[in-house]
Structure formats: structure tokens, C-alpha cells
Motif scaffolding. Structure first.
Motif, PDB file in Angstrom:
ATOM      1  N   SER A  22       2.790 -22.333 -72.865  1.00 54.58           N
ATOM      2  CA  SER A  22       3.259 -23.379 -71.968  1.00 54.58           C
ATOM      3  C   SER A  22       4.575 -23.907 -72.516  1.00 54.58           C
ATOM      4  O   SER A  22       4.662 -24.294 -73.686  1.00 54.58           O
ATOM      5  N   ALA A  23       5.617 -23.886 -71.675  1.00 52.44           N
ATOM      6  CA  ALA A  23       6.931 -24.278 -72.163  1.00 52.44           C
ATOM      7  C   ALA A  23       7.711 -24.980 -71.065  1.00 52.44           C
ATOM      8  O   ALA A  23       7.866 -24.456 -69.972  1.00 52.44           O
ATOM      9  N   THR A  24       8.197 -26.163 -71.402  1.00 55.30           N
ATOM     10  CA  THR A  24       9.084 -26.912 -70.524  1.00 55.30           C
ATOM     11  C   THR A  24      10.367 -27.146 -71.307  1.00 55.30           C
ATOM     12  O   THR A  24      10.325 -27.601 -72.452  1.00 55.30           O
ATOM     13  N   VAL A  25      11.495 -26.826 -70.696  1.00 56.36           N
ATOM     14  CA  VAL A  25      12.779 -27.021 -71.362  1.00 56.36           C
ATOM     15  C   VAL A  25      13.416 -28.293 -70.816  1.00 56.36           C
ATOM     16  O   VAL A  25      13.530 -28.470 -69.602  1.00 56.36           O
ATOM     17  N   VAL A  26      13.811 -29.155 -71.738  1.00 54.80           N
ATOM     18  CA  VAL A  26      14.452 -30.421 -71.394  1.00 54.80           C
ATOM     19  C   VAL A  26      15.890 -30.372 -71.892  1.00 54.80           C
ATOM     20  O   VAL A  26      16.146 -29.995 -73.038  1.00 54.80           O
ATOM     21  N   LEU A  27      16.811 -30.739 -71.020  1.00 55.75           N
ATOM     22  CA  LEU A  27      18.197 -30.932 -71.413  1.00 55.75           C
ATOM     23  C   LEU A  27      18.393 -32.435 -71.519  1.00 55.75           C
ATOM     24  O   LEU A  27      18.248 -33.151 -70.523  1.00 55.75           O
ATOM     25  N   ALA A  28      18.659 -32.904 -72.714  1.00 58.97           N
ATOM     26  CA  ALA A  28      18.717 -34.346 -72.961  1.00 58.97           C
ATOM     27  C   ALA A  28      20.111 -34.755 -73.413  1.00 58.97           C
ATOM     28  O   ALA A  28      20.663 -34.171 -74.347  1.00 58.97           O
ATOM     29  N   GLN A  29      20.653 -35.773 -72.727  1.00 57.11           N
ATOM     30  CA  GLN A  29      21.935 -36.343 -73.109  1.00 57.11           C
ATOM     31  C   GLN A  29      21.632 -37.630 -73.867  1.00 57.11           C
ATOM     32  O   GLN A  29      20.987 -38.537 -73.342  1.00 57.11           O
ATOM     33  N   VAL A  30      22.109 -37.683 -75.096  1.00 59.32           N
ATOM     34  CA  VAL A  30      21.808 -38.805 -75.981  1.00 59.32           C
ATOM     35  C   VAL A  30      23.066 -39.635 -76.175  1.00 59.32           C
ATOM     36  O   VAL A  30      24.132 -39.105 -76.481  1.00 59.32           O
ATOM     37  N   THR A  31      22.917 -40.963 -75.992  1.00 59.38           N
ATOM     38  CA  THR A  31      24.039 -41.880 -76.151  1.00 59.38           C
ATOM     39  C   THR A  31      23.717 -42.872 -77.266  1.00 59.38           C
ATOM     40  O   THR A  31      22.613 -43.419 -77.316  1.00 59.38           O
ATOM     41  N   PHE A  32      24.685 -43.108 -78.126  1.00 57.81           N
ATOM     42  CA  PHE A  32      24.520 -44.046 -79.236  1.00 57.81           C
ATOM     43  C   PHE A  32      25.113 -45.401 -78.873  1.00 57.81           C
ATOM     44  O   PHE A  32      26.046 -45.494 -78.071  1.00 57.81           O
ATOM     45  N   LYS A  33      24.585 -46.456 -79.495  1.00 57.25           N
ATOM     46  CA  LYS A  33      25.092 -47.809 -79.269  1.00 57.25           C
ATOM     47  C   LYS A  33      26.516 -47.938 -79.783  1.00 57.25           C
ATOM     48  O   LYS A  33      27.363 -48.555 -79.158  1.00 57.25           O
ATOM     49  N   GLN A  34      26.753 -47.375 -80.954  1.00 60.03           N
ATOM     50  CA  GLN A  34      28.096 -47.385 -81.528  1.00 60.03           C
ATOM     51  C   GLN A  34      28.307 -46.053 -82.238  1.00 60.03           C
ATOM     52  O   GLN A  34      27.357 -45.348 -82.548  1.00 60.03           O
ATOM     53  N   HIS A  35      29.540 -45.730 -82.479  1.00 62.55           N
ATOM     54  CA  HIS A  35      29.867 -44.453 -83.095  1.00 62.55           C
ATOM     55  C   HIS A  35      30.071 -44.619 -84.593  1.00 62.55           C
ATOM     56  O   HIS A  35      31.200 -44.748 -85.058  1.00 62.55           O
ATOM     57  N   ALA A  36      28.971 -44.613 -85.307  1.00 63.52           N
ATOM     58  CA  ALA A  36      29.008 -44.749 -86.757  1.00 63.52           C
ATOM     59  C   ALA A  36      28.617 -43.408 -87.373  1.00 63.52           C
ATOM     60  O   ALA A  36      27.578 -42.841 -87.039  1.00 63.52           O
TER      61      ALA A  36
END
Length: 165
Positions: free
Chosen positions: A66-80
Motif C-alpha cells: 500500500s503506497a500513497t505518494v504525497v508532494l508536500a510544500q514546506v514553509t518556514f516561519k523565518q529563514h534561519a
């Protein structure tokens, strides 16, 4: 190393290997008009220069489990940098994250994640959001169909690459 540092034969070898990494050295030599020993020497040199990073099989994982592929866009609060580094360390340790890229634009990372189902994905998303990495939000899409799966990079510019016309 740029394409200009490679000759036409090197580019042909790389192109053929992208399409069929299991090709025999004999057949590869025939395809690129080299003797088997000269062909093998070129392949070894391309490996030593880091232009060939490995050989992989494209496995139909959905036919195995069983396989589900997720494309996830991750956003950070600040760029540290420290938070990016810690996040990198975390996702490198997660076998479910099969591909990760730091990107420009509205999001900071693009992840390809393989999970059993949506509940498994929710657990992973909570883990990433709840960690001390500075993740602000995750936008996820579920892969429905691979219309054109990755099969290699174009190694030379083509006529369709022309700008403006």
C-alpha cells in the motif's frame, strides 16, 4: 564540470546509461562506437568525476505494498540556517521522505513522501509541524497519476529551449 568539458561520446554514454543502466559494457560500446575497454574506461572516469552518482531500478512500489505518494510544500516561519540544517537532519533520517529539495518561491522545501495512507501522512505532518524546526505550514497534494515519470535529464540543449519565439 560543464557539458563543454565533456565530448560528444561522454554525453552519449551518459544518455544511454540514463535510459538503460543495465546495458552491458559491450552493448554500450557498440551504441557509442567505442571498444569495450575504451568504453569501460570512459564510464569509470565519469563515475570518478561524480557525473554518474549511482545506478537505480525504478520499482513499482504500489504493486508491492500500500503506497500513497504525497508532494508536500514546506514553509518556514523565518529563514534561519540553523533551522534548515536541523530540518535537513530530521528528514534525512525519515525513510518515508524519498526526495527533498530546498526551493525558491513561496515555499522553502518540496518533499516527496511515501506513506501507507492519509493517516500515516497526518502523523508525519504533525511531527514536522510540531518539531523545533521552525516549520510554519505544510501544503500537501496526493499524487494521483504519474503522467511522465522521471527518466533522465536532457544533457544538451534542444531547439525547444530557445527563448522568446
Amino acid at each position: 564540470m560543464t557539458a563543454k568539458a565533456l565530448d560528444r561520446t561522454d554525453l552519449k554514454i551518459l544518455d544511454v546509461l540514463q535510459q538503460d543502466a543495465r546495458i552491458t559494457n559491450q552493448a554500450l560500446g557498440e551504441r557509442v562506437a567505442l571498444s569495450p575497454s575504451a568504453c569501460l574506461a570512459r564510464v569509470r572516469a565519469l563515475e570518478a568525476k561524480g557525473l554518474i552518482r549511482g545506478y537505480h531500478a525504478h520499482v513499482a512500489v504500489d504493486r508491492i505494498r500500500s503506497a500513497t505518494v504525497v508532494l508536500a510544500q514546506v514553509t518556514f516561519k523565518q529563514h534561519a540556517l540553523e533551522e534548515f540544517t536541523e530540518f535537513d537532519r530530521r528528514i534525512l533520517a525519515m525513510p518515508e521522505v524519498v526526495e527533498a529539495s530546498r526551493i525558491s518561491g513561496a515555499h522553502d522545501y518540496l518533499l516527496r513522501v511515501i506513506v501507507n495512507d492519509v493517516h500515516h501522512w497526518k502523523d508525519i505532518a504533525r511531527l514536522l509541524l510540531g518539531g523545533d524546526y521552525g516549520v510554519e505550514k505544510i501544503v500537501s497534494q496526493f499524487l494521483m497519476d504519474e503522467v511522465k515519470p522521471f527518466s533522465g535529464y536532457p544533457l544538451v540543449a534542444t531547439s525547444t529551449d530557445k527563448r522568446g519565439g
